[in-house]
Design an enzyme around this catalytic site. Sequence first.
Site, PDB file in Angstrom:
ATOM      1  N   SER A   1       1.273  -0.920   0.433  1.00 47.26           N
ATOM      2  CA  SER A   1      -0.147  -0.235  -0.494  1.00 47.26           C
ATOM      3  C   SER A   1       1.293   1.452  -0.092  1.00 47.26           C
ATOM      4  O   SER A   1       1.899   1.493  -0.170  1.00 47.26           O
ATOM      5  CB  SER A   1      -1.443  -0.195   1.159  1.00 47.26           C
ATOM      6  OG  SER A   1      -1.871   1.093   0.888  1.00 47.26           O
TER       7      SER A   1
ATOM      8  N   HIS B   1      -7.541  -6.120   0.881  1.00 47.22           N
ATOM      9  CA  HIS B   1      -6.347  -4.879   0.695  1.00 47.22           C
ATOM     10  C   HIS B   1      -5.650  -5.317   2.199  1.00 47.22           C
ATOM     11  O   HIS B   1      -4.280  -5.452   2.255  1.00 47.22           O
ATOM     12  CB  HIS B   1      -6.765  -3.706   1.677  1.00 47.22           C
ATOM     13  CG  HIS B   1      -6.285  -2.237   1.227  1.00 47.22           C
ATOM     14  ND1 HIS B   1      -5.018  -2.143   0.168  1.00 47.22           N
ATOM     15  CD2 HIS B   1      -5.760  -1.742   2.293  1.00 47.22           C
ATOM     16  CE1 HIS B   1      -4.141  -1.461   0.377  1.00 47.22           C
ATOM     17  NE2 HIS B   1      -4.351  -1.379   1.904  1.00 47.22           N
TER      18      HIS B   1
END
Length: 278
Positions: A106, A238
Site C-alpha cells: 500500500s 486489501h
Amino acid sequence: MPTAPTGIGVQRPVSSPRGLWFSGVTASPATIRLVCFAHAGGAPSVFRDWPTHLGPHVDVVPVLLPGRGLRLWEPASTDIRELAQEVATALIEQCLLDRYAFFGHSMGALLAYEVACVLRERRAAAPERLFVSGSRAPHLYGSSLGTDLSDDALLAWIRELGGLLGSGARSQFDRRLPTLRADLRACESYRPQPQQPLDCPLSVFSAKGDLIADEEQADQWREYTAVSMRRRHFPGGHFYLVGPHRFSLLRELRGELARYAPAPGSSTPARDGQRMHP
C-alpha cells in the site's frame, strides 16, 4: 544537527539517529536483504515472523518510520518524496545496499518506489527486485483516501478494508490515529515526478476485493520498469498480508528470493542483471 550526503556537494540534516530507521539488521550469512515498508499506519511488527517463512538466505529488514514504535515521539511525515530522501540516506549510511530487494504494501509500495528512484539519482546500487503489494500505480494516487472522514467513519473504513478487527481494535486505532492520518495525507498529496522506468524487475501483488487497488490499477505498475514485471493476484482484500492468505504471499516471496541463494556447491549467488547505475 549532523548532516549526511544526498549527492555530490549536497548535505541534508539527519532527522533521527541512524540506528532508529531499521530493526532486525544482523550480521547473518544471508545472501539478500529484503527491506520492508509497511502500509499507512503500519509498523515493523507486520513483518515479525517473515524471517521464519522466507528462509535463512533472506535478511528481513523492516523500515521504522517516524511516528511509530521507538520513534513515536517524532511526528509522522506527510510528504512521501521527503521521506524517501531520508530513508535513502539512512540506507546508504548503514551500508545496507550491497545486495537487496524492496517490499512495500500500500503506502509502503509507493514509498519503496520513490526510495528506489532517489537511490538511482544518487548513483547507488539498485535493488535486485522491487516487490509492490496492495497498491495502485504511482500516477493513480492523489484522490481521497479517508483524511476527510471523522474518526468513527475512518475506523469503519479501515475495518471494511479488512484491518483492525477483533477485541482491542478501537484502542489500537486511537493510538495509531495521528500517524494514520499523516500517512493518508502523504498518499493523497503525492504526485509522481516524471521518471525513467526503473531498471530492476518488478513483482506486483494484488488481492481480490481490494477497495484501494484493484487488478487494473495494479497492472499499471508495468510502465514503471524497463525490465520485466511478474503479477500475482491473491484472495483476501486489501489487508490480505496480515490474514490467513498472507502465506500465499510468503510462499511467492520465498520462491522469488530463492534465486539469489548460492547454487549447490557454490558460494556465489546468481545475479540478476546490472545492479549499478553508470
